[in-house]
Enzyme design. Structure first.
Site, PDB file in Angstrom:
ATOM      1  N   LYS A  18       0.856  -1.445  -0.174  1.00  0.00           N
ATOM      2  CA  LYS A  18      -0.413  -0.045   0.066  1.00  0.00           C
ATOM      3  C   LYS A  18       1.408   0.963  -0.232  1.00  0.00           C
ATOM      4  O   LYS A  18       0.499   2.061  -0.896  1.00  0.00           O
ATOM      5  CB  LYS A  18      -0.984   0.169   1.158  1.00  0.00           C
ATOM      6  CG  LYS A  18      -1.783  -1.191   1.607  1.00  0.00           C
ATOM      7  CD  LYS A  18      -3.123  -0.766   2.815  1.00  0.00           C
ATOM      8  CE  LYS A  18      -1.934  -0.519   3.910  1.00  0.00           C
ATOM      9  NZ  LYS A  18      -1.882  -1.915   4.155  1.00  0.00           N
ATOM     10  N   ARG A  93      -9.109  -0.130   9.083  1.00  0.00           N
ATOM     11  CA  ARG A  93      -9.024  -0.836   9.292  1.00  0.00           C
ATOM     12  C   ARG A  93      -9.806  -1.097  10.035  1.00  0.00           C
ATOM     13  O   ARG A  93      -9.719  -3.257  10.647  1.00  0.00           O
ATOM     14  CB  ARG A  93      -7.414  -0.967  10.277  1.00  0.00           C
ATOM     15  CG  ARG A  93      -6.957  -1.243   9.357  1.00  0.00           C
ATOM     16  CD  ARG A  93      -5.385  -1.042  11.197  1.00  0.00           C
ATOM     17  NE  ARG A  93      -4.134  -1.501  10.741  1.00  0.00           N
ATOM     18  CZ  ARG A  93      -3.388  -0.632   9.878  1.00  0.00           C
ATOM     19  NH1 ARG A  93      -3.447   0.627   9.738  1.00  0.00           N
ATOM     20  NH2 ARG A  93      -1.640  -1.189   9.441  1.00  0.00           N
ATOM     21  N   ARG A 132      11.281  -5.305   5.283  1.00  0.00           N
ATOM     22  CA  ARG A 132      11.172  -4.269   4.726  1.00  0.00           C
ATOM     23  C   ARG A 132      11.798  -3.708   4.958  1.00  0.00           C
ATOM     24  O   ARG A 132      12.557  -3.827   5.791  1.00  0.00           O
ATOM     25  CB  ARG A 132       9.756  -4.071   5.039  1.00  0.00           C
ATOM     26  CG  ARG A 132       9.232  -2.492   4.684  1.00  0.00           C
ATOM     27  CD  ARG A 132       7.393  -2.948   4.494  1.00  0.00           C
ATOM     28  NE  ARG A 132       7.167  -2.689   6.040  1.00  0.00           N
ATOM     29  CZ  ARG A 132       5.611  -2.511   6.255  1.00  0.00           C
ATOM     30  NH1 ARG A 132       4.912  -2.656   5.132  1.00  0.00           N
ATOM     31  NH2 ARG A 132       5.786  -2.741   6.995  1.00  0.00           N
ATOM     32  N   ARG A 165      11.337  -1.749  10.559  1.00  0.00           N
ATOM     33  CA  ARG A 165      10.617  -0.776  11.005  1.00  0.00           C
ATOM     34  C   ARG A 165      10.436  -1.729  12.631  1.00  0.00           C
ATOM     35  O   ARG A 165      10.487  -2.934  12.537  1.00  0.00           O
ATOM     36  CB  ARG A 165      10.014  -1.225  10.920  1.00  0.00           C
ATOM     37  CG  ARG A 165       8.983   0.452  10.635  1.00  0.00           C
ATOM     38  CD  ARG A 165       7.508   0.358   9.493  1.00  0.00           C
ATOM     39  NE  ARG A 165       6.628   0.129  10.342  1.00  0.00           N
ATOM     40  CZ  ARG A 165       5.359   0.005   9.256  1.00  0.00           C
ATOM     41  NH1 ARG A 165       5.230   0.412   8.613  1.00  0.00           N
ATOM     42  NH2 ARG A 165       4.617  -0.522  10.767  1.00  0.00           N
ATOM     43  N   ARG A 176      -0.015  -8.724  13.690  1.00  0.00           N
ATOM     44  CA  ARG A 176      -0.303  -7.708  12.747  1.00  0.00           C
ATOM     45  C   ARG A 176      -1.044  -8.296  11.336  1.00  0.00           C
ATOM     46  O   ARG A 176      -2.365  -7.962  11.288  1.00  0.00           O
ATOM     47  CB  ARG A 176       1.242  -6.555  11.927  1.00  0.00           C
ATOM     48  CG  ARG A 176       1.523  -6.220  12.856  1.00  0.00           C
ATOM     49  CD  ARG A 176       2.636  -5.060  12.413  1.00  0.00           C
ATOM     50  NE  ARG A 176       2.206  -4.854  11.544  1.00  0.00           N
ATOM     51  CZ  ARG A 176       3.319  -4.101  10.356  1.00  0.00           C
ATOM     52  NH1 ARG A 176       4.203  -5.055  10.743  1.00  0.00           N
ATOM     53  NH2 ARG A 176       3.247  -3.435  10.029  1.00  0.00           N
TER      54      ARG A 176
HETATM   55  P1  AMP Z   1       0.806   0.619   9.455  1.00  0.00           P
HETATM   56  O1  AMP Z   1       1.948   1.491   9.392  1.00  0.00           O
HETATM   57  O2  AMP Z   1      -0.098   1.104   8.380  1.00  0.00           O
HETATM   58  O3  AMP Z   1       1.057  -0.979   8.889  1.00  0.00           O
HETATM   59  O4  AMP Z   1       0.270   0.897  11.406  1.00  0.00           O
HETATM   60  C1  AMP Z   1       1.124   0.049  11.612  1.00  0.00           C
HETATM   61  C2  AMP Z   1       0.640   0.531  12.999  1.00  0.00           C
HETATM   62  O5  AMP Z   1      -0.223   1.566  13.362  1.00  0.00           O
HETATM   63  C3  AMP Z   1      -0.661  -0.912  13.059  1.00  0.00           C
HETATM   64  O6  AMP Z   1       0.084  -1.774  13.112  1.00  0.00           O
HETATM   65  C4  AMP Z   1      -1.173   0.138  14.051  1.00  0.00           C
HETATM   66  O7  AMP Z   1      -0.464  -0.149  15.813  1.00  0.00           O
HETATM   67  C5  AMP Z   1      -1.463   1.279  14.087  1.00  0.00           C
HETATM   68  N1  AMP Z   1      -2.108   1.990  13.583  1.00  0.00           N
HETATM   69  C6  AMP Z   1      -1.998   2.402  11.598  1.00  0.00           C
HETATM   70  N2  AMP Z   1      -3.390   2.260  10.888  1.00  0.00           N
HETATM   71  C7  AMP Z   1      -4.437   2.148  12.350  1.00  0.00           C
HETATM   72  C8  AMP Z   1      -5.535   2.200  12.112  1.00  0.00           C
HETATM   73  N3  AMP Z   1      -6.409   3.144  11.324  1.00  0.00           N
HETATM   74  N4  AMP Z   1      -6.656   1.521  13.319  1.00  0.00           N
HETATM   75  C9  AMP Z   1      -6.085   1.515  14.210  1.00  0.00           C
HETATM   76  N5  AMP Z   1      -4.745   1.743  14.368  1.00  0.00           N
HETATM   77  C10 AMP Z   1      -3.749   1.885  13.026  1.00  0.00           C
END
Ligand code: AMP
Length: 224
Positions: A18, A93, A132, A165, A176
């Site tokens: 994404k 999400r 990554r 990360r 996740r």
């Molecule tokens: P990402 O970079 O999108 O993979 O997000 C990293 C982390 O941020 C996720 O594993 C969640 O802990 C938190 N996070 C990001 N977006 C959301 C969302 N829309 N709802 C809840 N937690 C989120």
């Protein structure tokens, strides 16, 4: 509908690409890239109250509570750069977040034009997440297997240092992916029922091939 804001959502599991597609879409379609993950990581880095509240959830690979992320998006979508459209990456999400987004947009006489699902099977996701990396300086994403930098550990764009990360370690990655299938996958049916879901195969393809499909779909949505 031509001339309406290009309001789009990128849907897909962690590691589906994404963020990589978002980096290409934002300049090509002149929409801001809004990533709740990036906003939350910035808050953690800055040590703000939001960051402190979010960190434990993120480190465990769990979702930050709905009311927190809905509040972030509600505020972000009031900024003037979203007038002609926006691209959400990592939000919604959960079904609750999706319903809240629909409501926010309806209040503003807007509606999502397209939800792009980047479809990658679970086995490939684990491999991708482990490989990554991102640039500390400019944020450009890489994958040591699928999209490597020219020089190991160094950003092609700005020469910055590449890092992994915190939540890309194996235990957190597994959680996740489980969280995705339990809490986020139901959104596929939700948006399919609304007639706005488009699926792009992401498995075994490089980011440029995926972007070619994405571009065709978005150009169609823009014309519709
Ligand atoms: P990402 O970079 O999108 O993979 O997000 C990293 C982390 O941020 C996720 O594993 C969640 O802990 C938190 N996070 C990001 N977006 C959301 C969302 N829309 N709802 C809840 N937690 C989120």
């Amino acid at each position: 509908m031509a001339g309406l804001p290009l309001d789009i959502v990128l849907l897909g599991a962690p590691g589906s690409g994404k963020g990589t597609q978002a980096e290409r879409i934002a300049p090509a379609f002149a929409v801001p890239h809004i990533s709740t993950g990036d906003i939350l990581r910035d808050a953690v880095k800055g040590g703000t109250a939001l960051g402190l509240a979010a960190k434990a959830f993120m480190d465990a690979g769990n979702l930050v509570p709905d009311e927190v992320v809905i509040g972030i998006i509600r505020e972000r979508l009031t900024l003037p750069d979203t007038t002609a459209g926006f691209m959400l990456d990592g939000f919604p999400r959960t079904l609750e977040q999706a319903a809240a987004l629909d409501e926010m947009l309806a209040d503003a006489q807007r509606a999502l034009r397209l939800v792009l699902l980047i479809d990658v099977p679970a086995e490939e996701l684990v491999q991708r997440l482990a490989g990554r990396r991102a640039c500390r300086a400019c944020g450009r994403g890489y994958n040591v297997v699928f999209d490597p930098p020219r020089v190991v550990g160094v950003c092609d764009v700005c020469g910055g240092e590449l890092f992994q990360r915190d939540d890309d370690n194996e235990a957190t990655v597994r959680n996740r992916l489980a969280v995705y299938s339990r809490q986020t996958e139901p959104l596929i049916g939700y948006y399919r029922d609304q007639g706005i879901l488009a699926t792009v195969p992401g498995a075994g393809r490089d980011p440029d091939q995926v972007f070619a499909d994405v571009q065709t779909l978005l150009a169609g949505a823009q014309r519709a």
